[in-house]
Design a protein around this motif. Sequence first.
Motif, PDB file in Angstrom:
ATOM      1  N   LEU A  34      47.896-113.089 -20.422  1.00 23.28           N
ATOM      2  CA  LEU A  34      48.000-113.316 -21.863  1.00 23.28           C
ATOM      3  C   LEU A  34      46.942-112.528 -22.621  1.00 23.28           C
ATOM      4  N   LEU A  35      45.738-112.441 -22.065  1.00 20.18           N
ATOM      5  CA  LEU A  35      44.670-111.697 -22.721  1.00 20.18           C
ATOM      6  C   LEU A  35      45.004-110.214 -22.830  1.00 20.18           C
ATOM      7  N   THR A  36      45.467-109.617 -21.748  1.00 22.90           N
ATOM      8  CA  THR A  36      45.738-108.178 -21.781  1.00 22.90           C
ATOM      9  C   THR A  36      46.923-107.854 -22.683  1.00 22.90           C
ATOM     10  N   LEU A  37      47.922-108.712 -22.698  1.00 18.49           N
ATOM     11  CA  LEU A  37      49.058-108.461 -23.583  1.00 18.49           C
ATOM     12  C   LEU A  37      48.690-108.693 -25.042  1.00 18.49           C
ATOM     13  N   SER A  38      47.735-109.572 -25.297  1.00 17.88           N
ATOM     14  CA  SER A  38      47.230-109.725 -26.666  1.00 17.88           C
ATOM     15  C   SER A  38      46.528-108.443 -27.111  1.00 17.88           C
ATOM     16  N   MET A  39      45.798-107.802 -26.202  1.00 13.17           N
ATOM     17  CA  MET A  39      45.184-106.519 -26.531  1.00 13.17           C
ATOM     18  C   MET A  39      46.245-105.483 -26.887  1.00 13.17           C
ATOM     19  N   GLY A  40      47.374-105.512 -26.186  1.00 10.64           N
ATOM     20  CA  GLY A  40      48.458-104.609 -26.523  1.00 10.64           C
ATOM     21  C   GLY A  40      48.964-104.823 -27.932  1.00 10.64           C
ATOM     22  N   GLY A  41      49.014-106.089 -28.362  1.00 13.79           N
ATOM     23  CA  GLY A  41      49.468-106.390 -29.712  1.00 13.79           C
ATOM     24  C   GLY A  41      48.540-105.856 -30.783  1.00 13.79           C
ATOM     25  N   ILE A  42      47.240-105.778 -30.478  1.00 13.88           N
ATOM     26  CA  ILE A  42      46.281-105.259 -31.464  1.00 13.88           C
ATOM     27  C   ILE A  42      46.646-103.831 -31.863  1.00 13.88           C
ATOM     28  N   ILE A  43      47.156-103.055 -30.915  1.00 11.06           N
ATOM     29  CA  ILE A  43      47.544-101.672 -31.201  1.00 11.06           C
ATOM     30  C   ILE A  43      49.001-101.576 -31.641  1.00 11.06           C
ATOM     31  N   ALA A  44      49.890-102.314 -30.979  1.00  7.78           N
ATOM     32  CA  ALA A  44      51.327-102.138 -31.197  1.00  7.78           C
ATOM     33  C   ALA A  44      51.819-102.777 -32.489  1.00  7.78           C
ATOM     34  N   PHE A  45      51.183-103.854 -32.938  1.00  8.31           N
ATOM     35  CA  PHE A  45      51.635-104.522 -34.155  1.00  8.31           C
ATOM     36  C   PHE A  45      51.269-103.715 -35.389  1.00  8.31           C
ATOM     37  N   LYS A  46      51.871-104.091 -36.508  1.00 11.86           N
ATOM     38  CA  LYS A  46      51.577-103.458 -37.784  1.00 11.86           C
ATOM     39  C   LYS A  46      50.730-104.389 -38.654  1.00 11.86           C
ATOM     40  N   SER A  47      49.906-103.795 -39.475  1.00 10.47           N
ATOM     41  CA  SER A  47      49.138-104.439 -40.563  1.00 10.47           C
ATOM     42  C   SER A  47      48.589-105.806 -40.172  1.00 10.47           C
TER      43      SER A  47
ATOM     44  N   PHE B 266      51.739-100.822 -25.190  1.00  8.06           N
ATOM     45  CA  PHE B 266      52.502-101.856 -24.488  1.00  8.06           C
ATOM     46  C   PHE B 266      52.433-101.650 -22.982  1.00  8.06           C
ATOM     47  N   LYS B 267      52.684-100.421 -22.548  1.00  8.93           N
ATOM     48  CA  LYS B 267      52.655-100.153 -21.110  1.00  8.93           C
ATOM     49  C   LYS B 267      51.233-100.254 -20.558  1.00  8.93           C
ATOM     50  N   ALA B 268      50.256 -99.840 -21.361  1.00 10.39           N
ATOM     51  CA  ALA B 268      48.860 -99.975 -20.922  1.00 10.39           C
ATOM     52  C   ALA B 268      48.487-101.440 -20.764  1.00 10.39           C
ATOM     53  N   ALA B 269      48.981-102.289 -21.669  1.00 12.10           N
ATOM     54  CA  ALA B 269      48.690-103.724 -21.578  1.00 12.10           C
ATOM     55  C   ALA B 269      49.322-104.332 -20.332  1.00 12.10           C
TER      56      ALA B 269
END
Length: 760
Positions: free
Chosen positions: A245-258, A704-707
């Motif tokens: 969950l932590l690593t996928l949350s990091m993915g959201g920091i980059i992949a999400f908008k605004s 996403f793939k990095a996460a």
Amino acid sequence: MPHSLGLWISRSFALLLLALIAYAITLFPVYNVPLLFAAGIYFLGMCLLPSLWMLVLPVLFVVLDLTPFSGRLVFNELDFFVFTTLAYGLFRGDFFSNAGYQSKLRVTVAATFLLFAALSLSGMSNALKLLQPLETNAYYTWMYGYKVSKGIIWGFCLSLMWQNYHQTQPQKARNSVLAGCVLAGFALFLIILWERETLSLILTLQPWYHIATSLLDFTSSYRITAWFSDMHTGGESIDGMMLLLLTLSMGGIIAFKSFYRIFALLGFAVCAYAILTGFTRATYASLFLGMALFPLLTLRETSATIKTNLLPLLTALAGIIAGIWAFRSSSYFGLLGYSLAITGTTIFSSRNLSVAIRWTIALLATGIGLALIPYGHLNSRWVTPDGTTLASSIVAVLVVLFMLTTFDVVPKTHSRITYRLLTTTGISIISLIIGIATGGYQINSRIVTAGQDMQTRLDHWSNVLATFDRNTETYLFGMGAGTFAGNYAVTFPETLRTVGSFTSIEEGGNHLLHLSSGEDLAFGQRLPIEGNQTYTFSAKIKAEVNTSLAVFLCERNEIYASNFIANCQAKSLRIDAAPEHWQTILVDLDSTNVGAKPITARWPTLIYLKNFSEDNVLALDDLSLTRKGSQTNLILNGSFESGLDHWYFYNDFQHLPWHIKNQFLNIFYDMGGLGLTAFLICLGVAIRNTLVLKTQTSLAERAFKAALLTGIVCVLTFGLFGSPLDSPRPATLFYFALFTLMLSTQKVSTSERHISDENV
């Protein structure tokens, strides 16, 4: 779309699976109607919103666990919702389409690993028995193999469904998975606050300093378990889930908008908090690895040159070091002051605001922040005042402030104030994480015993191999999934004296329980115990020798820590030898403080039994617990007519007989050398697919793939010393990540081909 005939065949299987799910729910011992209704609504919801399962399943993995109430350890509520999801995939025809997986070679390799996982199962010809009540400890039966293997199968099937959706809706497919994991992180955070009794302070509006003290208490008893019933024998299922969950949350920091980036950043922070409250050394190490690996995997393919990114990275690194030093020198006030100072400086450096606003905010925030550092140093009870330490921390902060005003902390393409504030907030959060992780009493006490614990692990792995049959077949195909605990008990029968055993049997048409001795075995049932009440426990019992039986009324979650003072009331009963005759026992227990607080301020209440005799089996029947003045029996299935439904067991301290404690050895033990080789090939393909990305791949796709890959690496790093994947909850998410990376194509969709990094 798949061929029409294939689609109708697929839908026929979907209807058959839905009927089987409905039938299984009717046989479930608790909450039949709500579960049936929820599964139906969930299926209809997916028909309206195809990505719904990506949001819902990660949350269910964290919040839905009825096993301590139902006693169904193997096939339970999680199966209902995952199979409902797969039924929807069949209804859509996802498994009959080639859209999501272009490489037949990759599918063949993945299918080979699945084949070895399937071959490691035994007894599946009696699969319908999974729907029936357990009759003995599931760890010693063929059914446990299904429990530890289903995460592999689920992960593969869900990956195929996701790949199909990703072909037409890549951004929505990515963001739905990431958002689901962030939501699951928040849910886990709330559960941990409840477990640590912080949530009750918040809900009852206690003074802020009481809440802060509880929230920031990193000296309390090891360890959290949340609502992971698989933790009843120790293990590391919660650690695996937290890391993913932590690593996928990091993915959201980059992949999400605004704004949604802030949502993901907070998700990362609460997942990190959850990990910190676990006080597990290997999880801490994996956390640090993930924080370092994810940005490297994400940014290595950006269009900016290394020279352009070097100064921002050095500035961020200096910021983290200064933040750690501010925390060490002035505790939480120091870090708060540091965060305010760098936030003020960041706003001052922004060109998106007017000069007056920038100067006003910068002076206020930076001034207050710099003042809080010496205040914290002089007033914190955790800090010994020292002029040199204070001066060095202030100098370090000033250096970072200078760097922030001189160098861009983010690439030019991301120079908006939102990115700057997210970066400085991330610096503060990471500084706090590292400061707590390296300075907390509980984790430092654990580090002291690292050498001793490592020797214990080595001895245990030697014992694991002693249970392994040395022949060609087992070397190639393994001992079989889920067989370790049973093999360990056979090879080292003396362990049963501590972990105990229990069986529901039938004698002459009468069902009863055989409860063996076991100093660490607590066999019980969750019940609604009220505080300051008198309860009467009664049972019929047969004993071959003079012995004693202890009856407990307690508040407990999953396991107790070694230094934890339990809230329990107990009585020990002397049982006379009478092997041929039933004798009835009655005892009154005063609950006193057990169950006195509201459920938001305490753990669940339960009754449990302990057989304190030596090498003796007690026969029990007709168990009853009634409150004074009431004739209602609170114990469900006290005559064991429904096997072990509603009953559950706990081993607080003896964990090694249940878990191999090394993920690679675990795979070899279950599936043999061929299975481990297939797994490593899958892992290698997944790594290659992540590292070899086309240059036009969007930043969001790379993130996403990095996460996903970072989560896999973190779990396997942790898995060098634990078995985080012997629970289907983290295992499903792990293998979803593995197969998603493995089966992903390098094709860039038309909808994303022209998306520039700054607009992601």
